[in-house]
Design a protein around this motif. Structure first.
Motif, PDB file in Angstrom:
ATOM      1  N   GLY A 236       0.785  -1.268   0.069  1.00 23.50           N
ATOM      2  CA  GLY A 236       0.055  -0.083  -0.216  1.00 23.50           C
ATOM      3  C   GLY A 236       1.020   1.277  -0.140  1.00 23.50           C
ATOM      4  O   GLY A 236       2.166   1.312  -0.106  1.00 23.50           O
ATOM      5  N   LEU A 237       0.224   2.301   0.298  1.00 17.80           N
ATOM      6  CA  LEU A 237       0.777   3.881   0.101  1.00 17.80           C
ATOM      7  C   LEU A 237       2.016   3.606   1.100  1.00 17.80           C
ATOM      8  O   LEU A 237       3.040   4.129   0.873  1.00 17.80           O
ATOM      9  N   TRP A 238       1.589   3.410   2.270  1.00 10.95           N
ATOM     10  CA  TRP A 238       2.680   3.588   3.443  1.00 10.95           C
ATOM     11  C   TRP A 238       3.790   2.712   3.300  1.00 10.95           C
ATOM     12  O   TRP A 238       4.824   2.845   3.669  1.00 10.95           O
ATOM     13  N   HIS A 239       3.462   1.557   2.592  1.00  7.35           N
ATOM     14  CA  HIS A 239       4.596   0.804   2.274  1.00  7.35           C
ATOM     15  C   HIS A 239       5.914   1.360   1.369  1.00  7.35           C
ATOM     16  O   HIS A 239       6.915   1.116   1.603  1.00  7.35           O
ATOM     17  N   ILE A 240       4.914   1.996   0.554  1.00  7.63           N
ATOM     18  CA  ILE A 240       6.159   2.704  -0.420  1.00  7.63           C
ATOM     19  C   ILE A 240       6.676   3.799   0.267  1.00  7.63           C
ATOM     20  O   ILE A 240       8.002   4.169   0.109  1.00  7.63           O
ATOM     21  N   ILE A 241       6.001   4.493   1.170  1.00  7.13           N
ATOM     22  CA  ILE A 241       6.661   5.541   1.862  1.00  7.13           C
ATOM     23  C   ILE A 241       7.833   5.113   2.764  1.00  7.13           C
ATOM     24  O   ILE A 241       8.889   5.598   2.940  1.00  7.13           O
ATOM     25  N   THR A 242       7.590   4.037   3.385  1.00  8.80           N
ATOM     26  CA  THR A 242       8.607   3.305   4.309  1.00  8.80           C
ATOM     27  C   THR A 242       9.880   2.831   3.717  1.00  8.80           C
ATOM     28  O   THR A 242      11.039   3.076   3.934  1.00  8.80           O
ATOM     29  N   TYR A 243       9.378   2.322   2.527  1.00  9.27           N
ATOM     30  CA  TYR A 243      10.309   1.865   1.411  1.00  9.27           C
ATOM     31  C   TYR A 243      11.380   2.945   0.803  1.00  9.27           C
ATOM     32  O   TYR A 243      12.698   2.841   1.174  1.00  9.27           O
ATOM     33  N   THR A 244      10.898   4.166   0.525  1.00 16.61           N
ATOM     34  CA  THR A 244      11.383   5.248   0.302  1.00 16.61           C
ATOM     35  C   THR A 244      12.375   6.002   1.378  1.00 16.61           C
ATOM     36  O   THR A 244      13.440   6.309   1.273  1.00 16.61           O
ATOM     37  N   ALA A 245      11.660   5.898   2.661  1.00 17.64           N
ATOM     38  CA  ALA A 245      12.508   6.465   3.762  1.00 17.64           C
ATOM     39  C   ALA A 245      13.719   5.638   4.092  1.00 17.64           C
ATOM     40  O   ALA A 245      14.496   6.441   4.920  1.00 17.64           O
ATOM     41  N   ARG A 246      13.817   4.367   3.719  1.00 17.53           N
ATOM     42  CA  ARG A 246      15.262   3.746   4.020  1.00 17.53           C
ATOM     43  C   ARG A 246      16.444   4.433   3.536  1.00 17.53           C
ATOM     44  O   ARG A 246      17.532   4.269   3.944  1.00 17.53           O
ATOM     45  N   MET A 247      16.317   5.136   2.575  1.00 22.46           N
ATOM     46  CA  MET A 247      17.334   5.959   1.737  1.00 22.46           C
ATOM     47  C   MET A 247      17.505   7.373   2.487  1.00 22.46           C
ATOM     48  O   MET A 247      18.361   8.068   2.296  1.00 22.46           O
ATOM     49  N   GLY A 248      16.627   7.660   3.606  1.00 16.61           N
ATOM     50  CA  GLY A 248      17.003   8.986   4.346  1.00 16.61           C
ATOM     51  C   GLY A 248      16.008  10.061   3.845  1.00 16.61           C
ATOM     52  O   GLY A 248      15.172   9.816   2.878  1.00 16.61           O
ATOM     53  N   PRO A 249      15.929  11.251   4.382  1.00 14.81           N
ATOM     54  CA  PRO A 249      14.968  12.321   4.088  1.00 14.81           C
ATOM     55  C   PRO A 249      15.184  12.583   2.593  1.00 14.81           C
ATOM     56  O   PRO A 249      14.029  12.956   1.937  1.00 14.81           O
ATOM     57  N   LEU A 250      16.470  12.659   2.107  1.00 15.24           N
ATOM     58  CA  LEU A 250      16.678  13.020   0.871  1.00 15.24           C
ATOM     59  C   LEU A 250      16.376  11.886  -0.334  1.00 15.24           C
ATOM     60  O   LEU A 250      16.086  12.337  -1.452  1.00 15.24           O
ATOM     61  N   GLY A 251      15.948  10.774   0.125  1.00 16.35           N
ATOM     62  CA  GLY A 251      15.064   9.750  -0.762  1.00 16.35           C
ATOM     63  C   GLY A 251      13.840  10.357  -1.302  1.00 16.35           C
ATOM     64  O   GLY A 251      13.429   9.791  -2.372  1.00 16.35           O
ATOM     65  N   PHE A 252      13.277  11.367  -0.657  1.00 14.02           N
ATOM     66  CA  PHE A 252      11.999  11.719  -1.083  1.00 14.02           C
ATOM     67  C   PHE A 252      12.154  12.831  -1.960  1.00 14.02           C
ATOM     68  O   PHE A 252      11.222  13.421  -2.562  1.00 14.02           O
ATOM     69  N   PHE A 253      13.385  13.313  -2.179  1.00  9.74           N
ATOM     70  CA  PHE A 253      13.797  14.448  -3.085  1.00  9.74           C
ATOM     71  C   PHE A 253      14.868  13.766  -4.083  1.00  9.74           C
ATOM     72  O   PHE A 253      15.544  14.590  -4.766  1.00  9.74           O
ATOM     73  N   LYS A 254      14.692  12.398  -4.360  1.00  9.51           N
ATOM     74  CA  LYS A 254      15.621  12.038  -5.546  1.00  9.51           C
ATOM     75  C   LYS A 254      15.153  12.516  -6.863  1.00  9.51           C
ATOM     76  O   LYS A 254      13.801  12.674  -7.066  1.00  9.51           O
ATOM     77  N   GLY A 255      15.982  12.879  -7.863  1.00  8.11           N
ATOM     78  CA  GLY A 255      15.598  13.454  -9.031  1.00  8.11           C
ATOM     79  C   GLY A 255      15.132  14.921  -9.015  1.00  8.11           C
ATOM     80  O   GLY A 255      14.763  15.333  -9.881  1.00  8.11           O
TER      81      GLY A 255
END
Length: 286
Positions: A236-255
């Motif tokens: 689900g959506l929360w799984h995608i968020i936690t998966y991305t969060a493993r890379m740290g805060p900058l993971g949400f600003f990839k690209g």
């Protein structure tokens, strides 16, 4: 003084399609960077890698889906925003308050985001296809082929996979672009340094593009992962968020850099084309 003209409801869609033809390669690079879990190369290296292995035209992979997205997504949000804004301004003697622009833009963005989700999903898949192994490629011939195959193979719900994040992103994007563009333009025109010309349109659209990129990048990363995921990859959506969060805060600003490099020119070209359509073919104010 020349008579002021109002934009017609479909001008935003036309301008967005025109801009997409120029900025599609940048959008493709952004998708590739966002879908890597481990950062192996930057935007420039990615572009060289694609051209070297797939040819220059590979940078335009998925252009038909990008145009489908603009026809649905951008036409809807611009149409709603412009029609409602013009109606509200005709009923008021003064300038439209900023908070009302934000509310109208948010509503227009929500409608456009939902309507444009199928085209957006096909766009992401077609852009990402060239980096997949041969046995995993989807090989959509064009946007319509992609939509038909998703309907046949995965069903209607899959076509709207990621609609919640796409809609939320569209709300932020439309607020950042349309309402801030109008607000900044109104401020600049109130000073003695700017007139309603290309310089003003360029300045306003550049600022709006920067604001929109910053507001939407985390949601854009989540949306791209959701649309490109294989069936069952995420719960689900929360799984995608936690998966991305493993890379740290900058993971949400990839690209982020290619996103701004793409969205900045796209926003500038869209509003310059939009303003030219308005000034030359718009409806005269009574």
């Amino acid at each position: 003084m020349a008579q002021q003209r109002q934009a017609k409801w479909y001008f935003g869609g036309l301008a967005s399609c025109g801009a997409a033809c120029f900025t599609h390669p940048l959008d493709l690079l952004k998708v590739h960077l966002q879908t890597q879990q481990v950062a192996t190369m930057g935007g420039g290296q990615m572009a060289v890698h694609i051209v070297r292995n797939q040819g220059f035209l590979a940078l335009y992979n998925g252009l038909s889906a990008s145009l489908l997205r603009q026809i649905t997504y951008s036409t809807t949000r611009f149409a709603i925003y412009e029609v409602v804004k013009q109606q509200m301004m005709s009923d008021s003697s003064g300038p439209m308050p900023f908070y009302k622009r934000v509310l109208v833009a948010g509503f227009a963005g929500a409608c456009g985001g939902f309507v444009g989700t199928p085209g957006d999903m096909i766009n992401v898949r077609m852009q990402n296809d060239i980096k997949l192994p041969a046995d995993q490629k989807r090989n959509y011939r064009h946007a319509a082929d992609g939509v038909i195959r998703v309907l046949r193979e995965e069903g209607v719900p899959r076509l709207f996979r990621g609609a919640s994040t796409a809609t939320f992103r569209a709300i932020l994007m439309t607020i950042g672009q349309l309402s801030f563009y109008d607000q900044i333009k109104g401020f600049l025109l109130s000073t003695p340094y700017f007139q309603d010309n290309l310089t003003c349109h360029f300045t306003c659209s550049l600022a709006a593009g920067a604001i929109a990129t910053t507001m939407t990048q985390p949601v854009d990363v989540i949306k791209t992962r959701a649309m490109n995921a294989k069936p069952g990859e995420f719960r689900g959506l929360w799984h995608i968020i936690t998966y991305t969060a493993r890379m740290g805060p900058l993971g949400f600003f990839k690209g982020y850099v290619p996103a701004f490099v793409r969205l900045g020119p796209h926003t500038i070209l869209t509003f310059i084309m939009f303003e030219q359509l308005r000034k030359n073919f718009g409806t005269l104010k009574h």
